[in-house]
Design a protein around this motif. Structure first.
Motif, PDB file in Angstrom:
ATOM      1  N   ILE A   5       0.841  -1.190   0.000  1.00  0.00           N
ATOM      2  CA  ILE A   5       0.000   0.000   0.000  1.00  0.00           C
ATOM      3  C   ILE A   5       0.873   1.236   0.000  1.00  0.00           C
ATOM      4  CG2 ILE A   5      -0.197  -0.083   2.534  1.00  0.00           C
ATOM      5  CD1 ILE A   5      -2.939   1.275   2.274  1.00  0.00           C
ATOM      6  N   SER A   6       0.434   2.274  -0.708  1.00  0.00           N
ATOM      7  CA  SER A   6       1.124   3.559  -0.686  1.00  0.00           C
ATOM      8  C   SER A   6       0.093   4.672  -0.793  1.00  0.00           C
ATOM      9  CB  SER A   6       2.144   3.668  -1.823  1.00  0.00           C
ATOM     10  OG  SER A   6       1.488   3.681  -3.081  1.00  0.00           O
ATOM     11  N   LEU A   7       0.506   5.862  -0.392  1.00  0.00           N
ATOM     12  CA  LEU A   7      -0.353   7.047  -0.453  1.00  0.00           C
ATOM     13  C   LEU A   7       0.410   8.161  -1.138  1.00  0.00           C
ATOM     14  CD1 LEU A   7      -2.720   8.943   0.289  1.00  0.00           C
ATOM     15  CD2 LEU A   7      -1.641   9.250   2.529  1.00  0.00           C
ATOM     16  N   ARG A   8      -0.196   8.741  -2.161  1.00  0.00           N
ATOM     17  CA  ARG A   8       0.357   9.910  -2.828  1.00  0.00           C
ATOM     18  C   ARG A   8      -0.473  11.127  -2.405  1.00  0.00           C
ATOM     19  NH1 ARG A   8       4.705  11.416  -6.369  1.00  0.00           N
ATOM     20  NH2 ARG A   8       4.580   9.306  -7.232  1.00  0.00           N
ATOM     21  N   SER A   9       0.165  12.099  -1.757  1.00  0.00           N
ATOM     22  CA  SER A   9      -0.506  13.326  -1.346  1.00  0.00           C
ATOM     23  C   SER A   9      -0.407  14.343  -2.479  1.00  0.00           C
ATOM     24  CB  SER A   9       0.126  13.888  -0.076  1.00  0.00           C
ATOM     25  OG  SER A   9      -0.041  12.987   1.004  1.00  0.00           O
ATOM     26  N   ILE A  10      -1.565  14.808  -2.943  1.00  0.00           N
ATOM     27  CA  ILE A  10      -1.631  15.736  -4.067  1.00  0.00           C
ATOM     28  C   ILE A  10      -1.952  17.130  -3.538  1.00  0.00           C
ATOM     29  CG2 ILE A  10      -2.663  16.175  -6.320  1.00  0.00           C
ATOM     30  CD1 ILE A  10      -1.337  13.402  -6.060  1.00  0.00           C
ATOM     31  N   THR A  11      -1.323  18.137  -4.115  1.00  0.00           N
ATOM     32  CA  THR A  11      -1.597  19.518  -3.694  1.00  0.00           C
ATOM     33  C   THR A  11      -2.858  20.000  -4.408  1.00  0.00           C
ATOM     34  OG1 THR A  11       0.763  19.873  -3.372  1.00  0.00           O
ATOM     35  CG2 THR A  11      -0.629  21.817  -3.395  1.00  0.00           C
ATOM     36  N   GLY A  12      -3.988  19.593  -3.858  1.00  0.00           N
ATOM     37  CA  GLY A  12      -5.279  19.942  -4.429  1.00  0.00           C
ATOM     38  C   GLY A  12      -6.377  19.574  -3.463  1.00  0.00           C
ATOM     39  N   GLY A  13      -7.621  19.734  -3.913  1.00  0.00           N
ATOM     40  CA  GLY A  13      -8.773  19.438  -3.079  1.00  0.00           C
ATOM     41  C   GLY A  13      -9.493  18.191  -3.569  1.00  0.00           C
ATOM     42  N   HIS A  14     -10.825  18.215  -3.477  1.00  0.00           N
ATOM     43  CA  HIS A  14     -11.663  17.109  -3.933  1.00  0.00           C
ATOM     44  C   HIS A  14     -12.082  17.467  -5.354  1.00  0.00           C
ATOM     45  CE1 HIS A  14     -13.763  13.507  -2.556  1.00  0.00           C
ATOM     46  NE2 HIS A  14     -14.869  13.929  -3.159  1.00  0.00           N
ATOM     47  N   ASP A  15     -11.243  17.103  -6.346  1.00  0.00           N
ATOM     48  CA  ASP A  15     -11.259  17.877  -7.577  1.00  0.00           C
ATOM     49  C   ASP A  15     -10.928  17.016  -8.794  1.00  0.00           C
ATOM     50  OD1 ASP A  15     -11.030  19.902  -9.457  1.00  0.00           O
ATOM     51  OD2 ASP A  15      -9.680  21.140  -8.257  1.00  0.00           O
TER      52      ASP A  15
END
Length: 439
Positions: free
Chosen positions: A412-422
């Motif tokens: 499992i991995s998580l990519r944090s994106i600089t954005g909202g629910h978009d």
């Protein structure tokens, strides 16, 4: 044998109701553009306005992106401009950034009698955002200023339209047009196709009615299937993408939720054609599953049954009989955003022998705690999470799911994106995610 396939509905974790997320505090650079504007003489101001209104590049494209005034390398000053001499108030409805308690933070400043309005934020250099601009003319308060309830305020702020000075458009759930701000620090996506917006979508993008079914023509070249959901007897629409040219061996298969958005508005076929041609992803087949309408989507895509069972019982057997796709779980990916991301995680939790990979974008994990269901299949599936840093609750719950499953040895991995629910970032990051999985 499936992890939870035989589990009775009443034995699933209990769903919870949504709680409004906190709006992030974004530094507003008041006076940032005005300081420059006020040093220009009338002739230069008029020339700048003429360039803006003619559609020519007045300053490197809009919104204007400049170095941070305080020298922070990882941030940029982002300036939105609007021209309307008759406006009395102008607001920016940028995804996740309108604070109902402080709408003034999203309101433009008027720059004298010229009709120029400006708003500058200090944002991370990789920010990706969909936005609209709403204008109030005449006396009295603007609708977003007069409203008192959170949803009413945000809907009023989003009731305008795309930025007339920015030609880059995206589409929301209902096909309504929104403008796209994608800063230079975001990963390049040269293969991303132009959105095909619905000119008849007059409701705000944020609260737009979901337009499912086959009433709006999908992208040319997609095969439209209609098949009965054996669980409820309803006819479902699925658009199938096949890669260009001949394929020497069975390809990976992607099941993609909210298919009507991808097929009708985001032109995923053209994006995939370009991404395959450029070697970003290998040839693959994609089945885009229609979520029909808002009420049906909330009922069938937000939990462990409904669409999850349809994919396993009806759709996958058909696709594996009729397409040159891999029949193993490792070669079958499921993806979606929001409720679609949640359904993707439920799919691999309940049917890991059929679908072995989930690419979950902004999964609505506030509704179910999936730590235990996914723990039961942690050694059998691949989980890739993507979540925006400006959707606080969803990002936090994704971080928690990662923390719960990593000690169990889950892939499992998580990519944090600089954005909202978009949709603005869900669109290119679907391809980025597939490239990571299939590259």
């Amino acid at each position: 044998m499936s992890g939870l396939q035989g589990t009775r509905t009443e034995e699933f974790p209990a769903p919870t109701d949504p709680v409004a997320s906190e709006t992030p505090e974004i530094p507003v650079l008041r006076g940032h553009f005005a300081a420059r504007w006020n040093t220009w003489g009338a002739e230069r101001q008029e020339a700048f306005l003429r360039q803006l209104l003619s559609g020519s590049d007045a300053g490197g494209g809009l919104p204007l992106v400049e170095p941070s005034p305080d020298g922070r390398v990882g941030h940029r000053a982002v300036t939105f401009l609007h021209v309307d001499p008759d406006a009395t108030a102008v607001i920016l409805s940028a995804n996740a950034l309108v604070d109902h308690r402080n709408t003034a933070a999203s309101e433009f400043e008027r720059l004298g009698p010229s009709g120029m309005w400006a708003l500058s934020y200090l944002m991370p250099a990789e920010w990706e955002c969909g936005y609209r601009i709403t204008v109030h003319r005449g006396p009295g308060q603007a609708p977003w200023q007069a409203a008192t309830m959170r949803r009413a305020i945000r809907m009023a702020a989003d009731a305008g339209g795309p930025d007339p000075l920015n030609p880059v458009l995206g589409a929301g759930m209902n096909g309504g047009a929104m403008s796209v701000a994608r800063l230079p620090g975001a990963p390049a996506a040269p293969w991303l196709a132009r959105a095909s917006v619905d000119p008849d979508a007059t409701t705000p993008v944020m609260g737009g009615v979901l337009a499912g079914g086959s009433g709006h023509a999908a992208s040319e070249g997609l095969t439209e299937l209609q098949l009965v959901d054996s669980g409820n007897g309803r006819l479902r629409t699925v658009w199938v993408y096949s890669p260009p040219g001949s394929v020497a061996e069975p390809t990976p298969l992607l099941i993609l939720h909210d298919g009507q958005v991808w097929a009708k508005y985001l032109n995923l076929k053209a994006t995939l054609d370009a991404a395959v041609r450029d070697g970003v992803v290998p040839p693959l087949h994609v089945a885009m599953v229609d979520s029909y309408d808002g009420a049906t989507r909330s009922e069938e895509l937000s939990g462990p049954v409904g669409t999850v069972d349809f994919v396993a019982a009806d759709l996958l057997p058909l696709l594996r009989r009729t397409l040159a796709v891999r029949a193993d779980a490792a070669g079958t990916i499921v993806s979606g955003a929001s409720y679609g991301g949640l359904a993707s995680l439920w799919q691999v939790a309940r049917y890991p022998e059929l679908v072995g990979v989930a690419l979950a974008q902004s999964p609505s994990l506030w509704r179910y705690d999936l730590a235990e269901p996914l723990a039961q299949v942690a050694d059998r599936v691949v989980l890739r999470l993507q979540a925006g840093i400006y959707e606080a609750d969803i990002h936090a719950s994704s971080v928690q799911l990662l923390a719960d499953l990593v000690p169990l040895g889950a892939d499992i991995s998580l990519r944090s994106i600089t954005g909202g629910h978009d949709w603005t970032w869900w669109n290119p990051w679907l391809i980025h995610g597939l490239a990571d999985l299939l590259g």
